[in-house]
Design a protein around this motif. Structure first.
Motif, PDB file in Angstrom:
ATOM      1  N   GLN A  76      29.225 -51.069  17.918  1.00  0.00           N
ATOM      2  CA  GLN A  76      29.605 -49.830  17.051  1.00  0.00           C
ATOM      3  C   GLN A  76      29.404 -50.026  15.935  1.00  0.00           C
ATOM      4  OE1 GLN A  76      34.014 -49.355  18.380  1.00  0.00           O
ATOM      5  NE2 GLN A  76      34.078 -47.907  16.570  1.00  0.00           N
ATOM      6  N   GLN A  79      33.013 -44.540  15.214  1.00  0.00           N
ATOM      7  CA  GLN A  79      33.795 -44.388  16.099  1.00  0.00           C
ATOM      8  C   GLN A  79      33.246 -43.656  16.642  1.00  0.00           C
ATOM      9  OE1 GLN A  79      38.394 -43.532  15.095  1.00  0.00           O
ATOM     10  NE2 GLN A  79      38.029 -45.780  15.935  1.00  0.00           N
ATOM     11  N   ASN A  80      33.093 -43.829  18.227  1.00  0.00           N
ATOM     12  CA  ASN A  80      32.517 -42.513  18.820  1.00  0.00           C
ATOM     13  C   ASN A  80      33.995 -41.273  19.417  1.00  0.00           C
ATOM     14  OD1 ASN A  80      33.719 -44.883  20.428  1.00  0.00           O
ATOM     15  ND2 ASN A  80      33.049 -43.628  22.705  1.00  0.00           N
ATOM     16  N   ARG A  81      33.123 -39.702  20.223  1.00  0.00           N
ATOM     17  CA  ARG A  81      34.042 -39.084  20.407  1.00  0.00           C
ATOM     18  C   ARG A  81      33.235 -37.705  20.608  1.00  0.00           C
ATOM     19  NH1 ARG A  81      33.538 -38.806  14.351  1.00  0.00           N
ATOM     20  NH2 ARG A  81      33.076 -36.557  13.833  1.00  0.00           N
ATOM     21  N   VAL A  84      29.964 -37.507  19.766  1.00  0.00           N
ATOM     22  CA  VAL A  84      29.563 -38.494  18.392  1.00  0.00           C
ATOM     23  C   VAL A  84      29.551 -40.015  19.110  1.00  0.00           C
ATOM     24  CG1 VAL A  84      30.155 -39.827  16.499  1.00  0.00           C
ATOM     25  CG2 VAL A  84      30.403 -37.472  16.372  1.00  0.00           C
ATOM     26  N   VAL A  85      28.106 -40.526  19.190  1.00  0.00           N
ATOM     27  CA  VAL A  85      28.127 -41.921  20.373  1.00  0.00           C
ATOM     28  C   VAL A  85      28.537 -42.726  19.004  1.00  0.00           C
ATOM     29  CG1 VAL A  85      26.547 -40.825  22.085  1.00  0.00           C
ATOM     30  CG2 VAL A  85      25.352 -41.968  20.373  1.00  0.00           C
ATOM     31  N   SER A  86      28.370 -43.769  19.856  1.00  0.00           N
ATOM     32  CA  SER A  86      29.060 -45.025  19.235  1.00  0.00           C
ATOM     33  C   SER A  86      27.725 -46.065  18.042  1.00  0.00           C
ATOM     34  CB  SER A  86      29.595 -46.312  20.198  1.00  0.00           C
ATOM     35  OG  SER A  86      30.573 -45.870  20.929  1.00  0.00           O
ATOM     36  N   LYS A  88      24.318 -44.770  15.827  1.00  0.00           N
ATOM     37  CA  LYS A  88      23.620 -44.194  15.539  1.00  0.00           C
ATOM     38  C   LYS A  88      22.418 -45.394  14.475  1.00  0.00           C
ATOM     39  CE  LYS A  88      21.228 -40.442  14.536  1.00  0.00           C
ATOM     40  NZ  LYS A  88      22.006 -39.131  13.327  1.00  0.00           N
ATOM     41  N   THR A 100      31.637 -48.585  26.567  1.00  0.00           N
ATOM     42  CA  THR A 100      32.615 -47.643  26.457  1.00  0.00           C
ATOM     43  C   THR A 100      31.484 -46.956  28.235  1.00  0.00           C
ATOM     44  OG1 THR A 100      31.222 -45.344  25.597  1.00  0.00           O
ATOM     45  CG2 THR A 100      29.760 -47.786  25.757  1.00  0.00           C
ATOM     46  N   GLN A 102      31.337 -43.524  27.535  1.00  0.00           N
ATOM     47  CA  GLN A 102      30.564 -41.926  27.069  1.00  0.00           C
ATOM     48  C   GLN A 102      28.700 -42.503  27.685  1.00  0.00           C
ATOM     49  OE1 GLN A 102      30.127 -42.214  23.027  1.00  0.00           O
ATOM     50  NE2 GLN A 102      30.059 -39.552  23.045  1.00  0.00           N
ATOM     51  N   ILE A 105      26.166 -37.811  23.877  1.00  0.00           N
ATOM     52  CA  ILE A 105      26.932 -37.340  22.884  1.00  0.00           C
ATOM     53  C   ILE A 105      27.476 -36.310  23.182  1.00  0.00           C
ATOM     54  CG2 ILE A 105      24.847 -35.528  22.393  1.00  0.00           C
ATOM     55  CD1 ILE A 105      24.913 -36.934  19.282  1.00  0.00           C
ATOM     56  N   ASP A 109      34.418 -40.198  26.006  1.00  0.00           N
ATOM     57  CA  ASP A 109      34.439 -41.522  26.051  1.00  0.00           C
ATOM     58  C   ASP A 109      35.575 -41.323  26.886  1.00  0.00           C
ATOM     59  OD1 ASP A 109      33.672 -43.573  27.459  1.00  0.00           O
ATOM     60  OD2 ASP A 109      33.182 -45.012  25.077  1.00  0.00           O
TER      61      ASP A 109
END
Length: 755
Positions: A76, A79-81, A84-86, A88, A100, A102, A105, A109
């Motif tokens: 990670q 912080q994914n949301r 936004v994925v975990s 990059k 996860t 998720q 993108i 999750d």
């Protein structure tokens, strides 16, 4: 599918050079450093799609997980949301290592969990706990991940991960002169999660009830929780919970002695903590990290080895095997040894289940690829959709894990039709008919009082929004329903699929009814402009919209994630009918030429995926051969930005895999594949029935991309089509390639559906 606020539509030429991209050198060195073996896993580059750059951004993550794993594990870096994925690739810090679910993108999750190794003062927030790292200190494979991190005091820590279908095994190496800590983040602020510890069992347990789909779907699910058990091999010196806010604890942590290697086994479940523990006992019964990793490697090698290529460059092989890896992640398993939690009625049931179907994307090629690479999964995947229908009232468009009302159409109809057309059994055929018939005939709740806005929160299940008008007028009017023109065209294809289900089940009258209704897409053809065009409820043409120089509001023009140019060829089931409507092959080809010349083909989004293959239907297959090679070379690369657009649960990857093999499912439920231009000298496809389908391309090269002649099992093939039945027989498809276009298969046109 692309979140419209995130979609990156090209503004320049499709073809672009990738030389000089600095990250390529980093990747090459990383692969060389770990190339002790030459098995298929070594050809997977999990970084492809994780970064932004000259090609695009695929929104993928370097998951450690088996094919179709229920829970994925990744480093990670943020912080994914939603959006936004975990992980990059450009990030330089790590915040932990998470389970996860998720899938993309633009999806959120649910039931996630994060483990964080630490030294020094306790740090619980993502910003406070982050540690620096660089990719030279990473190893990323489908079966194993490791990284060295630098703490704020300059000390170095190491994390390693391997996994099973529902569980993970982690090892943390701490500095010799510093006590170590493992933080277990059960949930985030504002989420009523729970974590607690048991010193006698050396474990931290709890749950996370968070799920992003609650913001989109129609249902509250009070029983939903993602449960976990974290077992430590070592005894800890101290353990505490943190972040209690009256509703539970955000997490817990355990502290260990200086210089220890701390091992943790993590079980996950959507049924209970006890089931998470049982999953752990079944999948990781012993403290044997290397044994778990080796077993996962064998699993991946078996699946990756279903396709073998000869005559590919090293970069091409990495794109191919990474594509297989990406394509075999979804849909994900959602059952646990004979039981599953249903996010459609909030109850536990007996049976097998799957979730994370990005159907608007994946019905095009990803699902078709699964019928070839993982046919043993197909009956369970169709059964899962039918169970969703029985538990929630409809087959879902995009379960994650419940209804999300994302995208249009009811393309689960296509998945059911494809399974039946290809002869799959093991699912209830009567329920299959009931489900697709309801999709086709029952308007959703409030159909004439809602516009069914894209991703509109807290609406009833959308199904075929605007179906009331579609049944009355033969099309969906732009002044009544959003995305109406796109819906009309996609609903017409779904009607064709329902007709195939009826045919397979011996329902002749239903077959004839839906086959005729599948021609509704024709109501939107505007001969004055030679394109599809939305209509209002009075029958008047809506503003055409579309085109980069005419971005008319889609709610007025009626399009979704496309425009008139994109959707004109959207009737996948009746391309010959479109050729006739346009006035014949010459005018059709001229319009298709204009489509590509005008930069209307946006491969980063799925409605354009079949367009390169459309010249097969109009007597110019050599243009298909050139175009699909051009797209493959421009849109994919062995680098972090090597997927142009969100991978969308494997659809982007599936397009490349089919194109590399030399054929593509323009109409996936037909069982037919249109021939393009095989990219390698030889491709072998090892099938589930034990046979091997082989594609040979003599004289193949980057310049010898045109088919001069073809044979199937030694007999002349003069149509640009290979069928699923041919593939299952273990046939040999052989091409002779050359540098100049030929008239091969130019007489073939296909048959249009008749009124």
């Amino acid at each position: 599918m692309k979140n419209r606020s995130l979609s990156r539509k090209k503004t320049g030429a499709q073809t672009r050079r990738r030389l000089g991209f600095a990250l390529t050198l980093t990747l090459t060195l990383a692969v060389a450093a770990r190339a002790e073996t030459h098995d298929a896993v070594e050809w997977v580059n999990p970084y492809i799609g994780t970064g932004s750059g000259s090609i695009g951004y695929g929104g993928t993550m370097p998951f450690v997980t088996p094919p179709f794993g229920m829970t994925n594990w990744t480093a990670q870096t943020r912080q994914n949301r939603l959006s936004v994925v975990s992980y990059k690739y450009e990030d330089t810090v790590l915040q932990g290592f998470m389970s996860t679910h998720q899938p993309a993108i633009w999806m959120g999750d649910y039931g996630y969990l994060t483990l964080v190794p630490q030294v020094g003062a306790l740090a619980t927030t993502p910003e406070a706990r982050q540690m620096r790292f660089n990719h030279a200190d990473e190893i990323a494979r489908p079966d194993y991940y490791s990284v060295w991190m630098t703490a704020k005091d300059g000390s170095r820590l190491r994390a390693e991960i391997t996994a099973t279908e529902r569980c993970a095994y982690m090892r943390f190496t701490f500095p010799k002169n510093a006590s170590g800590r493992v933080l277990v983040e059960a949930s985030r602020p504002g989420v009523a999660g729970e974590a607690k510890f048991d010193a006698a069992k050396h474990e931290i347990t709890g749950y996370n009830p968070d799920r992003t789909d609650r913001n989109l779907g129609p249902f509250a699910l009070p029983n939903f929780k993602g449960y976990f058990v974290v077992e430590f091999r070592q005894s800890w010196k101290n353990a505490k919970t943190y972040g209690a806010d009256g509703a539970g604890s955000h997490g817990a942590y355990a502290e260990f002695g200086a210089g220890e290697m701390v091992e943790a086994r993590i079980g996950t479940s959507f049924l209970s903590v006890e089931q998470a523990r049982e999953n752990l006992r079944k999948e990781i019964p012993a403290w044997d990290f290397d044994g778990v990793q080796k077993k996962l490697r064998v699993t991946w090698n078996d699946k990756l080895g279903r396709i073998s290529v000869e005559g590919a460059t090293d970069d091409q092989k990495k794109i191919v095997y990474t594509g297989i890896y990406h394509a075999l992640l979804y849909p994900r398993v959602f059952s646990e040894y004979g039981r599953y939690y249903s996010a459609f009625d909030d109850k536990v049931h007996e049976g097998e289940s799957y979730t994370a179907y990005s159907i608007w994307d994946t019905f095009r090629a990803e699902n078709s690829l699964i019928t070839l690479l993982a046919p043993e999964r197909v009956p369970g995947m169709i059964t899962a959709l039918l169970q969703n229908y029985k538990e929630g009232g409809w087959m879902p468009k995009w379960p994650n894990p419940s209804y999300t009302n994302i995208m249009i159409g009811t393309h689960a109809d296509s998945l059911v039709a494809e399974a039946l057309v290809k002869g799959f059994t093991g699912f209830d055929r009567k329920t299959a008919w009931d489900a697709v018939y309801k999709d086709a005939m029952t308007p959703p709740e409030g159909d004439t009082t809602r516009r069914w806005l894209d991703r509109e929160p807290h609406t009833p299940y959308e199904a075929r929004g605007g179906l009331t008008y579609y049944k009355q007028l033969g099309y969906i009017p732009t002044d009544k329903t959003d995305e109406a023109a796109s819906r009309t065209i996609e609903d017409s294809y779904d009607d064709w699929c329902v007709a195939q289900v009826a045919k397979a089940l011996g329902r002749q009258k239903d077959y004839e009814f839906f086959l005729k209704r599948s021609l509704n897409y024709k109501h939107l053809f505007n001969p004055a402009v030679g394109l599809m065009n939305g209509k209002t409820s009075t029958g008047a043409w809506a503003p055409l919209g579309g085109g980069r120089d005419n971005p008319t509001n889609r709610s007025v023009s009626g399009w979704t994630e496309g425009d008139a140019w994109v959707y004109t060829w959207g009737g996948l089931h009746d391309i010959p009918g479109l050729v006739a409507m346009m006035g014949g092959a010459d005018k059709y080809n001229a319009k298709l030429d204009q489509h590509f010349a005008g930069r209307h083909n946006v491969h980063s989004n799925e409605p354009s995926h079949h367009y390169g293959y459309l010249y097969d239907y109009s007597g110019q297959p050599w243009k298909t051969q050139a175009k699909v090679r051009e797209i493959a070379n421009a849109e994919y690369a062995n680098q972090p930005s090597g997927i142009d657009g969100d991978d969308d649960c494997g659809q982007m990857s599936a397009w490349y895999l089919f194109t590399a093999m030399g054929f593509y499912p323009v109409n996936p439920a037909s069982g037919e594949y249109m021939i393009g231009s095989p990219m390698f000298g030889k491709v072998s496809l090892r099938l589930g029935n034990g046979k091997t389908f082989t594609v040979l391309a003599k004289n193949n090269s980057a310049t010898n991309l045109y088919i001069q002649s073809a044979t199937l099992n030694g007999k002349a093939l003069n149509e640009p089509v290979v069928r699923y039945s041919d593939i299952l027989q273990g046939s040999t498809l052989e091409f002779v390639m050359g540098a100049k276009p030929s008239k091969w298969a130019s007489e073939w046109r296909g048959k249009a559906i008749k009124d």
